[in-house]
Design an enzyme around this catalytic site. Structure first.
Site, PDB file in Angstrom:
ATOM      1  CG  HIS A  62      -7.726 -24.176  13.408  1.00 52.27           C
ATOM      2  ND1 HIS A  62      -6.745 -25.437  12.727  1.00 52.27           N
ATOM      3  CD2 HIS A  62      -6.615 -23.009  13.397  1.00 52.27           C
ATOM      4  CE1 HIS A  62      -5.584 -24.544  12.565  1.00 52.27           C
ATOM      5  NE2 HIS A  62      -5.502 -23.225  12.322  1.00 52.27           N
ATOM      6  CG  HIS A  68      -3.791 -16.440  14.611  1.00 51.80           C
ATOM      7  ND1 HIS A  68      -2.202 -17.253  15.720  1.00 51.80           N
ATOM      8  CD2 HIS A  68      -2.871 -17.506  13.620  1.00 51.80           C
ATOM      9  CE1 HIS A  68      -1.880 -18.141  15.461  1.00 51.80           C
ATOM     10  NE2 HIS A  68      -2.033 -17.885  14.187  1.00 51.80           N
TER      11      HIS A  68
END
Ligand SMILES: [Zn+2]
Length: 219
Positions: A62, A68
């Site tokens: 990923h 994030h």
């Protein structure tokens, strides 16, 4: 096929360096489990097979978007395709614990490079095992070094660039805060160190903090 081998070599020398997604596979301890279930099933008389996928956005192979760890940072849908398509260098790491600035200093890392780290993580088919706490990670010092060097993209062969017990937050912040795009969960077991061509395309999740990706390398 040998059990546990995820890579396949396709046409034109491309090596698939992504790991297969399957129900019950390893994931970061506080992230949701992976479930892939047929909700329509031809074996049960349905006209087609259709599955429900349930997984965290940081599972398997990923990517991490700046969002994030950076408030208001770019999401997965804002990633420039040049971040993950083009020349990339696979660097083999000797250190069995973490990636440190001293070791990186020998590799002449230059501005704009896409760098993928092959560590001992790739030797153990980690995606077939339970969570490994002592995987090889990018130390915070190395993350700051890579940010100073101005690399474009960093890839690693376990679920996180940062460590489990230390440098988890610091390493993510140093890389993502510098605008470096991060690929995690690679299988580099069948890839030699050196220059390659990379294609890694994460799902275009709107304002996504991360997304599953398919990644390929060619010598
Ligand atoms: Zn991450």
């Amino acid at each position: 096929m040998c059990a546990g081998v995820s890579s396949t070599t396709g046409e034109d020398g491309w090596v698939d360096v992504s790991v297969p997604l399957r129900s019950g596979m390893v994931h970061w301890p506080d992230n949701p489990p992976v479930r892939i279930e047929r909700m329509l099933d031809m074996e049960r008389g349905d006209v087609a097979n259709v599955s429900t996928l349930s997984l965290g956005s940081h599972t398997g192979t990923h990517m991490d978007a700046p969002l994030h760890f950076v408030r208001g940072g770019q999401g997965m849908d804002a990633m420039p395709l040049g971040a993950t398509m083009g020349r990339a260098r696979v660097i083999e790491i000797r250190d069995p614990t973490s990636i440190k600035p001293d070791e990186l200093g020998h590799h002449g890392i230059a501005r704009g490079e896409r760098i993928l780290f092959k560590t001992r993580n790739s030797l153990v088919a980690w995606w077939t095992q339970d969570f490994i706490e002592d995987f090889v990670y990018v130390s915070r010092g190395a993350a700051r070094y890579l940010a100073r060097r101005g690399v474009r993209t960093v890839g690693v062969d376990y679920l996180s660039v940062g460590g489990f017990r230390e440098d988890g937050v610091e390493t993510h912040r140093a890389l993502l805060g510098a605008g470096i795009w991060v690929i995690e969960g690679l299988d580099l077991s069948r890839v030699e160190p050196g220059e390659h061509e990379l294609i890694c395309l994460p799902l275009k999740v709107e304002k996504g903090d991360g997304a599953p990706a398919r990644a390929l390398l060619r010598r």
